[in-house]
Design an enzyme around this catalytic site. Structure first.
Site, PDB file in Angstrom:
ATOM      1  N   GLU A 231       0.824  -1.213   0.000  1.00 44.35           N
ATOM      2  CA  GLU A 231       0.000   0.000   0.000  1.00 44.35           C
ATOM      3  C   GLU A 231       0.859   1.265   0.000  1.00 44.35           C
ATOM      4  OE1 GLU A 231      -0.605  -2.565   2.044  1.00 44.35           O
ATOM      5  OE2 GLU A 231      -2.720  -3.124   1.840  1.00 44.35           O
TER       6      GLU A 231
ATOM      7  N   LYS B 234     -17.512  -0.691   5.207  1.00 51.19           N
ATOM      8  CA  LYS B 234     -17.884  -1.684   4.195  1.00 51.19           C
ATOM      9  C   LYS B 234     -19.389  -1.710   3.949  1.00 51.19           C
ATOM     10  CE  LYS B 234     -17.159  -6.571   3.092  1.00 51.19           C
ATOM     11  NZ  LYS B 234     -16.693  -7.865   3.629  1.00 51.19           N
TER      12      LYS B 234
ATOM     13  N   PHE C 113     -11.567  -6.834  13.814  1.00 52.34           N
ATOM     14  CA  PHE C 113     -10.459  -7.313  12.999  1.00 52.34           C
ATOM     15  C   PHE C 113     -10.141  -6.293  11.901  1.00 52.34           C
ATOM     16  CE2 PHE C 113      -8.976  -9.750   9.232  1.00 52.34           C
ATOM     17  CZ  PHE C 113      -7.737 -10.101   9.737  1.00 52.34           C
ATOM     18  N   GLN C 114      -8.888  -5.933  11.799  1.00 52.34           N
ATOM     19  CA  GLN C 114      -8.402  -4.954  10.822  1.00 52.34           C
ATOM     20  C   GLN C 114      -9.096  -3.601  10.955  1.00 52.34           C
ATOM     21  OE1 GLN C 114      -8.215  -6.847   6.871  1.00 52.34           O
ATOM     22  NE2 GLN C 114      -6.151  -7.515   7.386  1.00 52.34           N
TER      23      GLN C 114
ATOM     24  N   MET D 199      24.145   9.492   3.328  1.00 53.91           N
ATOM     25  CA  MET D 199      23.939  10.787   3.977  1.00 53.91           C
ATOM     26  C   MET D 199      24.126  10.687   5.484  1.00 53.91           C
ATOM     27  SD  MET D 199      23.537  13.924   3.375  1.00 53.91           S
ATOM     28  CE  MET D 199      22.652  14.549   1.952  1.00 53.91           C
TER      29      MET D 199
END
Lengths: 165, 565
Positions: free
Chosen positions: B49, B161, B111-112, B475
């Site tokens: 993602e 959803k 969940f999630q 760096m």
């Protein structure tokens, strides 16, 4: 210096958190913050007291103005305005000290809103300094607990904040 | 028309003219992906993602359009965070649509589930948790409007959803009604007049050009003003390309790794005109000494930028297309002079450019990283879209590539996001399919999102990727060398490094390697001539510093390797 600003926002969930979060993130110090409905049902008015110099204030106002849910911001410190705070103070009140407390309450034009055998609850509306003064006097009797609303403020000018420039 | 919430989202995106979506499906966006299955929108499946967010960002920067990405709830959405923060810091227009658990289980640690509007509040221009399916078209309309107008930025729309499967009467709103959001296109004419007046009075004026000029598509206006009045310019990292860096009036990038001439000009100018800049600390160095001899005029669309870091004596708040056009008119009286009143100053600053150009020690034994950028510049005729990651290679790209056009340099400036480059380059290439896009990365940055090679290969993108491979985090190592007594704590990849040629081949891309200075130009030529994605593993010397350098918090005239007294 302390500044009082009135922020008119869309009455949506999470807006208060968003505003408080932004002020905190930008490292400005919130002295008090209050929120409530206004004459328009979908508008919430938030009164914020912040500590900082004029440049800090400019940043707070400019950053808050960028929030999409913020409709209008007015700095009330900059104009004549009425500022009030409400306090509820629970103070120890034995029978022998009650009359003394009642005297104090009268002098401050406060109200006794509850009494029991050991304590009294006193309500006072006024400017912050007046509430501070009452607290100082009542401290001798022993303050059990106290709640203050934080400041609300309204301009003395004839117009409304939402219509100001 | 009756349709589901998911179909309403897809139809709204079509109405907004969206062509491309970057995303990654998951449980709570399944209905949305189901709606994508039979619509015209093109969706690119990234491999992470974070890649989707950066790709949408790269697409937006390369095209000027709004980038769009999808992710599912919880971890899908949190994986977007770095990409959203990157876009927010660099004012990139993006709309991110995330799935959320159904309304009935929000707040139950389902969940999630993650509070994505809470998490993204500080890094978005605005965000929404949609609670009613019929609001979806309005919210999407508003989101695109907010993302692309005013100072652009990312907007997140979190969609439970259950809303995606609810049937609604679809009607796309014609207009946006947002009483708290009114981007100010036009500023005050008097403010512009004051700047023109200050310019007329100035002996040593200097324009400071930032990314805002590119965002506002105002570079042609600026070029016209500069051509007429011949006022010297400096640029921020984000401003590179607004003016051709080969223009003699352009003194180069200012700040920590800026040119001697640019930094010296800031210290000596008497009027600094910031245009679409935010005076970042990497630009100003010690704030109290920045442009200490100058009045400051500040043009920006965001009022909150005025006086945030540098106090402006004059400010013009408005869209740069309006304010620069107004400035051009206000300076009409001076146009006939062709900038002769500032001739001494101009001669002085261009002499500094000639006296102290960017330079490095050339070598026949090892590949110098700066020489790789110069070679890519030469072979692409300064016309490629250059995308970078973050670190030394990024600064060398900024210093040595000769950018000619706006949107030709795509880099994470504000947030400094390692891992940005490859996915952003994918987005840029998809947005500009006919342009040559070259990613310049480091071995550290490249490994942070190298899985997106799979995306580049899947779409047969003609993307060329040059890894300036020094086997160290260059760096960080440079700072350890200069400021931490050469205590190189965990900046070397001690396993001898990754074989990037084989890595490329494993993904189905072409891998090439250059180990000797004489091989390097050939490898670049071969890469440019090869179809499809090509990874160049260019073994550069490790012990090279980005110079000149102003140490953090020092004034701009204290440059390491910059002869400024």
């Amino acid at each position: 210096m302390r500044h009082t600003i009135a922020v008119l926002v869309e009455n949506r969930p999470g807006v208060l958190v968003h505003i408080a979060g932004l002020i905190a993130r930008r490292a400005f110090n919130i002295e008090s913050i209050t929120a409530g409905y206004t004459e328009e049902a979908d508008v919430t008015r938030i009164t914020i007291v912040v500590e900082g110099d004029n440049r800090n204030l400019e940043q707070v106002v400019n950053q808050l103005s960028k929030l999409v849910d913020v409709i209008k911001i007015v700095e009330l410190t900059a104009e004549p305005s009425i500022e009030r705070e409400l306090a509820l103070i629970k103070v120890k009140a034995r029978p022998e000290t009650r009359s003394d407390i009642v005297d104090i309450v009268e002098i401050f034009r406060a109200k006794i809103v509850d009494v029991n055998r050991e304590t009294m609850v006193i309500e006072l509306t006024g400017e912050e300094t007046k509430i501070d003064a009452l607290c100082e006097v009542l401290a001798d009797h022993g303050i059990v607990e106290m709640v203050r609303t934080g400041k609300v403020a309204l301009s003395r000018k004839p117009g409304a904040a939402k219509d100001s420039e | 028309m009756k349709m589901t919430g998911a179909q309403a989202i897809v139809t709204s995106l079509e109405k907004e003219g969206v062509e491309l979506i970057f995303g990654y499906p998951g449980g709570q966006v399944l209905p949305l992906y189901d709606a994508l299955y039979d619509c015209k929108l093109r969706h690119v499946l990234t491999r992470h993602e974070q890649g989707a967010a950066h790709a949408a960002d790269g697409y937006a920067r390369a095209t000027g359009k709004v980038g769009v990405c999808f992710a599912t709830s919880g971890p899908g959405a949190t994986n977007l965070i770095t990409g959203i923060a990157t876009a927010y810091m660099d004012s990139v227009p993006m709309v991110c649509i995330t799935g959320q658990v159904p309304l009935s289980v929000i707040g139950k640690d389902s969940f999630q589930e993650a509070d994505i509007t809470g998490i993204t509040a500080p890094i978005t221009k605005h965000n929404y948790l949609v609670k009613n399916a019929k609001d979806l078209p309005r919210v999407i309309k508003e989101a695109f409007y907010i993302a692309r107008t005013g100072r652009p930025g990312p907007v997140v729309i979190d969609v439970p959803k259950c809303l995606m499967t609810t049937t609604i009467d679809f009607e796309y709103p014609e207009t946006v009604r947002l009483r708290g959001y009114k981007p100010q296109a036009e500023g005050k004419a008097a403010e512009v007049e004051a700047v023109a007046q200050a310019l007329a009075e100035a002996k040593k004026p200097l324009f400071f050009v930032g990314g805002g000029v590119i965002n506002a598509e105002a570079a042609p206006l600026l070029r016209r003003i500069v051509k007429t009045h011949r006022i010297p310019l400096i640029g921020s990292l984000m401003g590179l390309g607004a003016i051709p860096v080969t223009d003699p009036l352009f003194l180069g990038m200012v700040g920590m790794h800026g040119t001697v001439a640019a930094n010296r000009a800031v210290m000596e100018c008497d009027l600094l005109v910031g245009i679409g800049v935010r005076f970042d600390d990497r630009v100003t160095g010690l704030l109290t000494r920045f442009a200490a001899n100058a009045r400051v005029a500040h043009f920006d669309i965001d009022r909150a930028e005025v006086n945030k870091n540098v106090v402006a004596d004059l400010a013009v708040v408005g869209d740069l297309r309006w304010s620069l056009a107004a400035l051009e008119s206000a300076m009409a009286d001076l146009a006939g002079e062709g900038g002769r009143r500032w001739e001494d100053w101009r001669l002085q600053v261009t002499r500094w450019s000639e006296e102290a150009p960017l330079s490095y020690q050339k070598s026949d034994d090892v590949i110098k990283p700066q020489s790789v950028i110069e070679e890519i510049d030469r072979q692409t005729k300064s016309e490629a879209v250059i995308v970078t990651d973050v670190g030394q290679h990024q600064m060398w790209a900024a210093q040595y590539y000769r950018f000619q056009r706006p949107r030709s340099f795509i880099t994470s400036g504000g947030l400094g996001t390692m891992g940005y480059g490859l996915p952003a380059a994918i987005g840029a290439q998809m947005g500009q399919p006919n342009k040559s896009v070259v990613l310049i990365s480091g071995d550290g940055s490249f490994l942070m999102n190298c899985q997106e090679l799979a995306t580049a290969v899947e779409h047969r993108l003609p993307l060329k990727m040059a890894i300036l491979n020094n086997n160290v985090l260059g760096m960080v190592r440079q700072w350890q060398k200069l400021f931490f007594n050469q205590r190189y704590s965990y900046t070397r990849f001690a396993n001898g490094g990754t074989d990037y040629v084989r890595l490329a081949e494993a993904f189905g891309a072409t891998g090439l390697r250059a180990e000797r200075p004489e091989e390097m130009p050939e490898v670049i030529a071969k890469a440019l001539a090869t179809e499809g994605p090509v990874v160049m593993d260019i073994r550069v010397c490790a012990d090279e510093n980005v110079l000149p350098m102003v140490p953090a918090g020092a004034p701009l005239d204290q440059m390491i390797n910059g002869e400024v007294k």
